[in-house]
Design a protein around this motif. Structure first.
Motif, PDB file in Angstrom:
ATOM      1  N   PHE A   6      78.063  49.569 -63.280  1.00 40.83           N
ATOM      2  CA  PHE A   6      77.596  49.186 -64.613  1.00 40.83           C
ATOM      3  C   PHE A   6      77.398  47.683 -64.790  1.00 40.83           C
ATOM      4  CE2 PHE A   6      80.465  52.956 -65.294  1.00 40.83           C
ATOM      5  CZ  PHE A   6      79.455  53.888 -65.186  1.00 40.83           C
ATOM      6  N   SER A   7      77.379  46.945 -63.710  1.00 37.68           N
ATOM      7  CA  SER A   7      77.089  45.513 -63.806  1.00 37.68           C
ATOM      8  C   SER A   7      75.583  45.317 -63.924  1.00 37.68           C
ATOM      9  CB  SER A   7      77.596  44.774 -62.574  1.00 37.68           C
ATOM     10  OG  SER A   7      78.992  44.786 -62.554  1.00 37.68           O
ATOM     11  N   PRO A   8      75.145  44.271 -64.620  1.00 37.57           N
ATOM     12  CA  PRO A   8      73.706  44.008 -64.734  1.00 37.57           C
ATOM     13  C   PRO A   8      73.095  43.723 -63.368  1.00 37.57           C
ATOM     14  CG  PRO A   8      74.949  42.635 -66.258  1.00 37.57           C
ATOM     15  CD  PRO A   8      75.938  43.312 -65.366  1.00 37.57           C
ATOM     16  N   ARG A   9      71.835  44.106 -63.223  1.00 42.23           N
ATOM     17  CA  ARG A   9      71.123  43.836 -61.986  1.00 42.23           C
ATOM     18  C   ARG A   9      69.633  43.717 -62.284  1.00 42.23           C
ATOM     19  NH1 ARG A   9      69.096  48.518 -59.356  1.00 42.23           N
ATOM     20  NH2 ARG A   9      69.429  50.361 -60.592  1.00 42.23           N
ATOM     21  N   PHE A  10      68.900  43.218 -61.319  1.00 46.72           N
ATOM     22  CA  PHE A  10      67.460  43.068 -61.425  1.00 46.72           C
ATOM     23  C   PHE A  10      66.815  44.335 -60.873  1.00 46.72           C
ATOM     24  CE2 PHE A  10      63.342  41.310 -59.940  1.00 46.72           C
ATOM     25  CZ  PHE A  10      62.907  40.791 -61.147  1.00 46.72           C
ATOM     26  N   ILE A  11      65.881  44.924 -61.619  1.00 53.04           N
ATOM     27  CA  ILE A  11      65.173  46.130 -61.174  1.00 53.04           C
ATOM     28  C   ILE A  11      63.673  45.866 -61.227  1.00 53.04           C
ATOM     29  CG2 ILE A  11      67.001  47.771 -61.736  1.00 53.04           C
ATOM     30  CD1 ILE A  11      65.665  48.308 -64.391  1.00 53.04           C
ATOM     31  N   TRP A  12      62.917  46.518 -60.358  1.00 51.93           N
ATOM     32  CA  TRP A  12      61.480  46.267 -60.310  1.00 51.93           C
ATOM     33  C   TRP A  12      60.752  47.421 -59.638  1.00 51.93           C
ATOM     34  CZ3 TRP A  12      59.636  46.233 -55.362  1.00 51.93           C
ATOM     35  CH2 TRP A  12      60.570  45.985 -54.356  1.00 51.93           C
ATOM     36  N   SER A  13      59.426  47.423 -59.829  1.00 53.15           N
ATOM     37  CA  SER A  13      58.574  48.410 -59.189  1.00 53.15           C
ATOM     38  C   SER A  13      57.145  47.865 -59.135  1.00 53.15           C
ATOM     39  CB  SER A  13      58.596  49.718 -59.972  1.00 53.15           C
ATOM     40  OG  SER A  13      57.832  50.710 -59.331  1.00 53.15           O
ATOM     41  N   PHE A  14      56.416  48.247 -58.096  1.00 51.47           N
ATOM     42  CA  PHE A  14      55.001  47.932 -57.996  1.00 51.47           C
ATOM     43  C   PHE A  14      54.193  49.122 -58.498  1.00 51.47           C
ATOM     44  CE2 PHE A  14      56.487  44.956 -54.728  1.00 51.47           C
ATOM     45  CZ  PHE A  14      55.802  43.810 -55.133  1.00 51.47           C
ATOM     46  N   SER A  15      53.065  48.822 -59.112  1.00 47.96           N
ATOM     47  CA  SER A  15      52.145  49.873 -59.541  1.00 47.96           C
ATOM     48  C   SER A  15      50.970  49.930 -58.585  1.00 47.96           C
ATOM     49  CB  SER A  15      51.632  49.563 -60.952  1.00 47.96           C
ATOM     50  OG  SER A  15      50.490  50.339 -61.236  1.00 47.96           O
ATOM     51  N   ARG A  16      50.509  51.132 -58.306  1.00 45.10           N
ATOM     52  CA  ARG A  16      49.307  51.273 -57.489  1.00 45.10           C
ATOM     53  C   ARG A  16      48.080  50.764 -58.233  1.00 45.10           C
ATOM     54  NH1 ARG A  16      48.496  57.690 -57.094  1.00 45.10           N
ATOM     55  NH2 ARG A  16      48.664  57.065 -54.953  1.00 45.10           N
ATOM     56  N   HIS A  17      48.252  50.433 -59.529  1.00 50.20           N
ATOM     57  CA  HIS A  17      47.149  49.915 -60.347  1.00 50.20           C
ATOM     58  C   HIS A  17      47.111  48.388 -60.332  1.00 50.20           C
ATOM     59  CE1 HIS A  17      46.246  53.938 -61.821  1.00 50.20           C
ATOM     60  NE2 HIS A  17      47.549  54.116 -61.824  1.00 50.20           N
ATOM     61  N   GLY A  18      47.981  47.772 -59.538  1.00 54.94           N
ATOM     62  CA  GLY A  18      47.890  46.334 -59.333  1.00 54.94           C
ATOM     63  C   GLY A  18      48.862  45.469 -60.099  1.00 54.94           C
ATOM     64  N   TYR A  19      49.756  46.032 -60.846  1.00 57.34           N
ATOM     65  CA  TYR A  19      50.705  45.179 -61.552  1.00 57.34           C
ATOM     66  C   TYR A  19      52.124  45.394 -61.044  1.00 57.34           C
ATOM     67  CZ  TYR A  19      50.957  49.367 -64.510  1.00 57.34           C
ATOM     68  OH  TYR A  19      51.067  50.648 -64.955  1.00 57.34           O
ATOM     69  N   PHE A  20      52.952  44.416 -61.358  1.00 58.72           N
ATOM     70  CA  PHE A  20      54.355  44.390 -60.960  1.00 58.72           C
ATOM     71  C   PHE A  20      55.184  44.517 -62.224  1.00 58.72           C
ATOM     72  CE2 PHE A  20      58.174  41.715 -60.059  1.00 58.72           C
ATOM     73  CZ  PHE A  20      58.698  42.442 -59.015  1.00 58.72           C
ATOM     74  N   VAL A  21      56.177  45.400 -62.223  1.00 55.98           N
ATOM     75  CA  VAL A  21      57.019  45.644 -63.390  1.00 55.98           C
ATOM     76  C   VAL A  21      58.441  45.247 -63.019  1.00 55.98           C
ATOM     77  CG1 VAL A  21      57.774  47.371 -65.052  1.00 55.98           C
ATOM     78  CG2 VAL A  21      55.560  47.612 -63.958  1.00 55.98           C
ATOM     79  N   SER A  22      59.097  44.479 -63.893  1.00 51.57           N
ATOM     80  CA  SER A  22      60.457  44.046 -63.583  1.00 51.57           C
ATOM     81  C   SER A  22      61.279  43.928 -64.852  1.00 51.57           C
ATOM     82  CB  SER A  22      60.439  42.699 -62.851  1.00 51.57           C
ATOM     83  OG  SER A  22      59.865  41.695 -63.682  1.00 51.57           O
ATOM     84  N   ALA A  23      62.590  43.958 -64.676  1.00 53.84           N
ATOM     85  CA  ALA A  23      63.507  43.828 -65.815  1.00 53.84           C
ATOM     86  C   ALA A  23      64.887  43.455 -65.290  1.00 53.84           C
ATOM     87  CB  ALA A  23      63.591  45.135 -66.593  1.00 53.84           C
ATOM     88  N   ARG A  24      65.675  42.906 -66.167  1.00 53.14           N
ATOM     89  CA  ARG A  24      67.102  42.749 -65.912  1.00 53.14           C
ATOM     90  C   ARG A  24      67.763  43.863 -66.712  1.00 53.14           C
ATOM     91  NH1 ARG A  24      71.372  39.059 -64.371  1.00 53.14           N
ATOM     92  NH2 ARG A  24      72.972  39.282 -65.967  1.00 53.14           N
ATOM     93  N   SER A  25      68.645  44.613 -66.097  1.00 51.92           N
ATOM     94  CA  SER A  25      69.134  45.863 -66.685  1.00 51.92           C
ATOM     95  C   SER A  25      69.956  45.699 -67.958  1.00 51.92           C
ATOM     96  CB  SER A  25      69.944  46.645 -65.649  1.00 51.92           C
ATOM     97  OG  SER A  25      71.108  45.930 -65.275  1.00 51.92           O
ATOM     98  N   PRO A  35      48.148  40.766 -61.141  1.00 50.60           N
ATOM     99  CA  PRO A  35      47.585  39.810 -60.187  1.00 50.60           C
ATOM    100  C   PRO A  35      46.377  39.077 -60.771  1.00 50.60           C
ATOM    101  CG  PRO A  35      47.879  41.949 -59.155  1.00 50.60           C
ATOM    102  CD  PRO A  35      48.143  42.122 -60.618  1.00 50.60           C
ATOM    103  N   GLY A  36      46.225  37.831 -60.386  1.00 45.22           N
ATOM    104  CA  GLY A  36      45.073  37.050 -60.828  1.00 45.22           C
ATOM    105  C   GLY A  36      45.240  36.439 -62.202  1.00 45.22           C
ATOM    106  N   THR A  37      46.414  36.583 -62.800  1.00 46.76           N
ATOM    107  CA  THR A  37      46.652  35.987 -64.111  1.00 46.76           C
ATOM    108  C   THR A  37      48.076  35.452 -64.154  1.00 46.76           C
ATOM    109  OG1 THR A  37      46.727  36.392 -66.504  1.00 46.76           O
ATOM    110  CG2 THR A  37      47.333  38.220 -65.096  1.00 46.76           C
ATOM    111  N   THR A  38      48.290  34.453 -64.988  1.00 44.79           N
ATOM    112  CA  THR A  38      49.646  33.920 -65.154  1.00 44.79           C
ATOM    113  C   THR A  38      50.341  34.553 -66.355  1.00 44.79           C
ATOM    114  OG1 THR A  38      48.788  32.075 -66.466  1.00 44.79           O
ATOM    115  CG2 THR A  38      49.080  31.712 -64.083  1.00 44.79           C
TER     116      THR A  38
END
Length: 164
Positions: A6-25, A35-38
């Motif tokens: 139950f400690s906080p951690r960083f989680i993430w996933s790549f999408s086949r549609h070109g974006y990256f998804v992330s969060a701190r739990s 991609p291609g944008t800031t």
């Protein structure tokens, strides 16, 4: 080495549609990076913290040394204590259709005796069956951040893929 439950951690996933998804739990905030944008798109939701059941916490504190004794018979707990509340998020994944499935923390429940596995013996150490399980539920979002709803899952299910 073992993570403190139950400690906080960083989680993430790549999408086949070109974006990256992330969060701190430990915050209900999900970032989408394309991609291609800031620009980073953030999805935020209010949520209630889920308390760790004191009996469950005691069970984890007792079972962890037994499990790790399989690797090192002299192992002793020397890390941070188990938190009293769970992080908002457990995991996240992007479905085939691009929707974001966010696994959320929920209260655990006692596993009925007739559903428990048999104790296992590994390297001479008896590992008792798990006594608790956490029902799975996912909050589902469109890639634009629109909340679609919560999907509860049956006990003992595993999320592999989703579409629609």
């Amino acid at each position: 080495m073992n993570n403190v439950p139950f400690s906080p951690r960083f989680i993430w996933s790549f999408s086949r549609h070109g974006y990256f998804v992330s969060a701190r739990s430990d915050a209900y905030a999900i970032d989408l990076t394309t991609p291609g944008t800031t620009a980073v798109k953030r999805i935020e939701m209010a949520g209630d913290k889920v308390a760790v059941n004191p009996e469950e916490k005691t069970d984890i504190e007792a079972s962890t040394p037994r499990m790790l004794a399989v690797v090192d018979p002299n192992w002793r707990w020397n890390g941070a204590p188990i938190p009293d509340v769970k992080p908002y998020l457990k995991d996240l994944a992007v479905a085939v259709d691009g929707r974001i499935w966010v696994s959320i923390s929920r209260p655990r429940e006692v596993i009925p005796d007739d559903e428990r596995a048999e104790p296992r013996v590994r390297n001479g150490v008896t590992i008792p069956p798990r006594a608790w399980r956490e029902p799975f539920a996912y909050d589902v979002f469109e890639p634009d951040g629109r909340y679609l709803g919560r999907v509860p899952m049956p006990a003992r299910s595993t999320w592999r893929s989703a579409r629609g």
